[in-house]
Design a protein around this motif. Sequence first.
Motif, PDB file in Angstrom:
ATOM      1  N   ALA A   9       0.837  -1.208   0.000  1.00  0.00           N
ATOM      2  CA  ALA A   9       0.000   0.000   0.000  1.00  0.00           C
ATOM      3  C   ALA A   9       0.869   1.253   0.000  1.00  0.00           C
ATOM      4  CB  ALA A   9      -0.933  -0.026   1.207  1.00  0.00           C
ATOM      5  N   VAL A  12       3.144   3.178  -5.299  1.00  0.00           N
ATOM      6  CA  VAL A  12       2.726   2.444  -6.501  1.00  0.00           C
ATOM      7  C   VAL A  12       1.441   1.645  -6.225  1.00  0.00           C
ATOM      8  CG1 VAL A  12       3.413   0.771  -8.261  1.00  0.00           C
ATOM      9  CG2 VAL A  12       5.138   2.294  -7.276  1.00  0.00           C
ATOM     10  N   ARG A  35       1.512  -4.430   5.073  1.00  0.00           N
ATOM     11  CA  ARG A  35       2.003  -4.553   6.454  1.00  0.00           C
ATOM     12  C   ARG A  35       1.211  -3.636   7.380  1.00  0.00           C
ATOM     13  NH1 ARG A  35       8.217  -3.829   6.467  1.00  0.00           N
ATOM     14  NH2 ARG A  35       7.620  -1.817   5.614  1.00  0.00           N
ATOM     15  N   THR A  36       0.906  -2.415   6.903  1.00  0.00           N
ATOM     16  CA  THR A  36       0.193  -1.439   7.732  1.00  0.00           C
ATOM     17  C   THR A  36      -1.223  -1.285   7.180  1.00  0.00           C
ATOM     18  OG1 THR A  36       2.339  -0.324   7.898  1.00  0.00           O
ATOM     19  CG2 THR A  36       0.435   0.876   8.738  1.00  0.00           C
ATOM     20  N   LYS A  39      -2.853   2.125   6.056  1.00  0.00           N
ATOM     21  CA  LYS A  39      -2.526   2.687   4.734  1.00  0.00           C
ATOM     22  C   LYS A  39      -3.465   2.112   3.672  1.00  0.00           C
ATOM     23  CE  LYS A  39       2.354   3.707   5.488  1.00  0.00           C
ATOM     24  NZ  LYS A  39       3.711   3.578   4.967  1.00  0.00           N
ATOM     25  N   ALA A  62       4.197  -9.912   4.284  1.00  0.00           N
ATOM     26  CA  ALA A  62       4.510 -10.645   3.062  1.00  0.00           C
ATOM     27  C   ALA A  62       5.874 -11.334   3.108  1.00  0.00           C
ATOM     28  CB  ALA A  62       4.418  -9.706   1.856  1.00  0.00           C
ATOM     29  N   ALA A  84       4.571  -4.786  -3.216  1.00  0.00           N
ATOM     30  CA  ALA A  84       5.369  -4.506  -2.012  1.00  0.00           C
ATOM     31  C   ALA A  84       6.804  -4.247  -2.472  1.00  0.00           C
ATOM     32  CB  ALA A  84       5.242  -5.666  -1.040  1.00  0.00           C
ATOM     33  N   THR A 106       6.627  -5.931 -10.064  1.00  0.00           N
ATOM     34  CA  THR A 106       7.155  -4.793 -10.838  1.00  0.00           C
ATOM     35  C   THR A 106       8.672  -4.634 -10.700  1.00  0.00           C
ATOM     36  OG1 THR A 106       6.919  -3.211  -9.031  1.00  0.00           O
ATOM     37  CG2 THR A 106       5.000  -3.483 -10.465  1.00  0.00           C
ATOM     38  N   PHE A 142       7.052   0.389 -15.357  1.00  0.00           N
ATOM     39  CA  PHE A 142       7.443   1.089 -16.598  1.00  0.00           C
ATOM     40  C   PHE A 142       8.819   0.632 -17.048  1.00  0.00           C
ATOM     41  CE2 PHE A 142       5.716   4.313 -19.423  1.00  0.00           C
ATOM     42  CZ  PHE A 142       6.743   4.346 -20.339  1.00  0.00           C
ATOM     43  N   ASP A 143       9.815   0.761 -16.137  1.00  0.00           N
ATOM     44  CA  ASP A 143      11.135   0.246 -16.503  1.00  0.00           C
ATOM     45  C   ASP A 143      11.729  -0.491 -15.311  1.00  0.00           C
ATOM     46  OD1 ASP A 143      11.119   2.846 -15.405  1.00  0.00           O
ATOM     47  OD2 ASP A 143      12.979   3.442 -16.363  1.00  0.00           O
ATOM     48  N   ASN A 184      10.330   4.046  -3.456  1.00  0.00           N
ATOM     49  CA  ASN A 184      10.929   3.623  -2.187  1.00  0.00           C
ATOM     50  C   ASN A 184      12.403   4.042  -2.069  1.00  0.00           C
ATOM     51  OD1 ASN A 184      12.515   1.466  -0.590  1.00  0.00           O
ATOM     52  ND2 ASN A 184      10.442   1.412   0.202  1.00  0.00           N
ATOM     53  N   THR A 348       4.354   3.442 -13.018  1.00  0.00           N
ATOM     54  CA  THR A 348       4.601   2.050 -12.588  1.00  0.00           C
ATOM     55  C   THR A 348       3.272   1.327 -12.352  1.00  0.00           C
ATOM     56  OG1 THR A 348       6.548   2.889 -11.443  1.00  0.00           O
ATOM     57  CG2 THR A 348       5.909   0.633 -10.958  1.00  0.00           C
TER      58      THR A 348
HETATM   59  P1  NDP Z   1       6.750   2.057  -1.001  1.00  0.00           P
HETATM   60  O1  NDP Z   1       7.857   1.917  -0.040  1.00  0.00           O
HETATM   61  O2  NDP Z   1       6.040   3.361  -1.148  1.00  0.00           O
HETATM   62  O3  NDP Z   1       5.632   0.942  -0.718  1.00  0.00           O
HETATM   63  C1  NDP Z   1       5.937  -0.384  -0.420  1.00  0.00           C
HETATM   64  C2  NDP Z   1       4.738  -0.985   0.283  1.00  0.00           C
HETATM   65  O4  NDP Z   1       5.021  -2.363   0.562  1.00  0.00           O
HETATM   66  C3  NDP Z   1       4.450  -0.311   1.632  1.00  0.00           C
HETATM   67  O5  NDP Z   1       3.054  -0.148   1.775  1.00  0.00           O
HETATM   68  C4  NDP Z   1       4.990  -1.324   2.645  1.00  0.00           C
HETATM   69  O6  NDP Z   1       4.338  -1.368   3.887  1.00  0.00           O
HETATM   70  C5  NDP Z   1       4.707  -2.619   1.921  1.00  0.00           C
HETATM   71  N1  NDP Z   1       5.560  -3.666   2.464  1.00  0.00           N
HETATM   72  C6  NDP Z   1       6.898  -3.657   2.641  1.00  0.00           C
HETATM   73  N2  NDP Z   1       7.302  -4.777   3.236  1.00  0.00           N
HETATM   74  C7  NDP Z   1       6.184  -5.516   3.456  1.00  0.00           C
HETATM   75  C8  NDP Z   1       5.950  -6.775   4.049  1.00  0.00           C
HETATM   76  N3  NDP Z   1       6.934  -7.515   4.539  1.00  0.00           N
HETATM   77  N4  NDP Z   1       4.682  -7.214   4.111  1.00  0.00           N
HETATM   78  C9  NDP Z   1       3.644  -6.479   3.630  1.00  0.00           C
HETATM   79  N5  NDP Z   1       3.819  -5.282   3.042  1.00  0.00           N
HETATM   80  C10 NDP Z   1       5.070  -4.804   2.968  1.00  0.00           C
HETATM   81  O7  NDP Z   1       7.330   1.606  -2.419  1.00  0.00           O
HETATM   82  P2  NDP Z   1       6.803   2.007  -3.875  1.00  0.00           P
HETATM   83  O8  NDP Z   1       5.315   1.949  -3.877  1.00  0.00           O
HETATM   84  O9  NDP Z   1       7.497   3.228  -4.307  1.00  0.00           O
HETATM   85  O10 NDP Z   1       7.367   0.793  -4.753  1.00  0.00           O
HETATM   86  C11 NDP Z   1       6.687  -0.451  -4.803  1.00  0.00           C
HETATM   87  C12 NDP Z   1       7.425  -1.399  -5.743  1.00  0.00           C
HETATM   88  O11 NDP Z   1       7.445  -0.856  -7.061  1.00  0.00           O
HETATM   89  C13 NDP Z   1       8.894  -1.630  -5.356  1.00  0.00           C
HETATM   90  O12 NDP Z   1       9.193  -2.995  -5.538  1.00  0.00           O
HETATM   91  C14 NDP Z   1       9.658  -0.815  -6.370  1.00  0.00           C
HETATM   92  O13 NDP Z   1      10.948  -1.324  -6.616  1.00  0.00           O
HETATM   93  C15 NDP Z   1       8.765  -0.990  -7.583  1.00  0.00           C
HETATM   94  N6  NDP Z   1       8.967   0.033  -8.628  1.00  0.00           N
HETATM   95  C16 NDP Z   1       9.054  -0.393  -9.932  1.00  0.00           C
HETATM   96  C17 NDP Z   1       9.224   0.523 -10.945  1.00  0.00           C
HETATM   97  C18 NDP Z   1       9.193   0.089 -12.366  1.00  0.00           C
HETATM   98  O14 NDP Z   1       9.105   0.939 -13.263  1.00  0.00           O
HETATM   99  N7  NDP Z   1       9.247  -1.201 -12.689  1.00  0.00           N
HETATM  100  C19 NDP Z   1       9.382   1.971 -10.670  1.00  0.00           C
HETATM  101  C20 NDP Z   1       9.168   2.323  -9.273  1.00  0.00           C
HETATM  102  C21 NDP Z   1       9.004   1.369  -8.300  1.00  0.00           C
HETATM  103  P3  NDP Z   1       4.493  -0.174   4.983  1.00  0.00           P
HETATM  104  O15 NDP Z   1       3.544   0.861   4.470  1.00  0.00           O
HETATM  105  O16 NDP Z   1       4.070  -0.794   6.263  1.00  0.00           O
HETATM  106  O17 NDP Z   1       5.931   0.254   4.938  1.00  0.00           O
END
Ligand code: NDP
Length: 396
Positions: A9, A12, A35-36, A39, A62, A84, A106, A142-143, A184, A348
């Motif tokens: 959450a 992305v 996790r939260t 959110k 997760a 995540a 992604t 996207f990439d 992130n 993304t």
């Molecule tokens: P954020 O850090 O904003 O969000 C990550 C989310 O995952 C948070 O809500 C977090 O929870 C949750 N999370 C993390 N660990 C766990 C867990 N163990 N169990 C459950 N939930 C968990 O990241 P983004 O949204 O910016 O990025 C998300 C993904 O997108 C990443 O893998 C990133 O690499 C990928 N990405 C890919 C791109 C592409 O073009 N292919 C470009 C940009 C990003 P909490 O809120 O509690 O921290």
Amino acid sequence: MARVLIIGAGGVGGVVVHKCAQVPSVFSEIMLASRTKSKCDAIAADVKARTGRTIETAQVDADNVPELVALIRAYKPDMVLNIALPYQDLTIMDACLETGVHYLDTANYEPLDEAKFEYKWQWAYQERFEKAGLMALLGSGFDPGVTNVFCAYVMKHLLDEVHVLDIIDCNAGDHGHPFATNFNPEINIREVTARGRYWERGEWVETDPLSWSMNYDFPDGIGPKKCFLMYHEELESLVQNLKGLKRARFWMTFSDNYLNHLKVLENVGMTRIDEVEHDGKKIVPIQFLRALLPDPASLGPRTKGKTCIGCLMQGVKDGKPKTVYIYNVCDHQECYREVGSQAISYTTGVPAMIGAMMMMTGKWSGKGVYNMEQLDPDPFMDALNKHGLPWVVVEK
Ligand code: NDP
């Protein structure tokens, strides 16, 4: 009509939920778990306000396969969208195998203690997904993601052979903070501080981090920007799947301000990914830094400007040399108006929804683990035009 479980959450994840909610003919039931839980609830409330649709929410760790399996068994989705972090890719893939549901992500798996960016861990699931009759779609952002599909489209329609590929990622947006990352922070900084790598004549060539740069004149009023050579994960599958390729590189723009901050943080050890002792406790500096930096999901209201991500491809068509540039331009503020997010999360999240839509409508199907360029680009390219990421092709 598909029932989907979205995990994550963050910036992305929020976009993915909004975009799935906009397509009720495909995504009839949606659950967001992370996790939260608060959110997830905040995103669900925003989706309700914008679309009237109800999104179920749940708490899940997760990293924990039995917890994931219990949630999947209780909700019974047709597929899981992993939005995540890369650290959770393998546990979520394991849970999908155990429960018999399709998988999408992604970003490729990374071990916490090594910034490696390799597909080897996920490609090792090929046989298990194949035997289970399930599909795992890797890198549907996207990439990686759209850039892979752009390459497949050019190979299918515009060039007979691709000799040189340059993927060029420009974020010309400004969020007004002295230093913040658009996704992130931990994953972003791990990627940017890693050694550069490009592929030439069958071999990987390493460079010092951000030591090579070029100027590129971007379209749509963005203009010339300095771009830095980096390693990026889609290169690994593209060099295997694009026939005749002689050179493949990835470039990204960074402002002087971003680079100056990053250099200082690196020099003082704040970007380290190993444990250090602090006041009798073990801490990982980059995780502490992440807690101090702005949450990427909070950048939406303040980011102005555009992104431009595309592929510049030189090759041959009908025996003659030809160069093609295929790209998308996305406006940060338009994304914010539509789904409450900046363009990096948007660019993304939209392809993640489209990848899931391809799988759930049977336009993309298969048994095993797939990178995006291995599938027919045409229905995905049509969907990009319809769902907020129109693309342009220019012959140079
Ligand atoms: P954020 O850090 O904003 O969000 C990550 C989310 O995952 C948070 O809500 C977090 O929870 C949750 N999370 C993390 N660990 C766990 C867990 N163990 N169990 C459950 N939930 C968990 O990241 P983004 O949204 O910016 O990025 C998300 C993904 O997108 C990443 O893998 C990133 O690499 C990928 N990405 C890919 C791109 C592409 O073009 N292919 C470009 C940009 C990003 P909490 O809120 O509690 O921290």
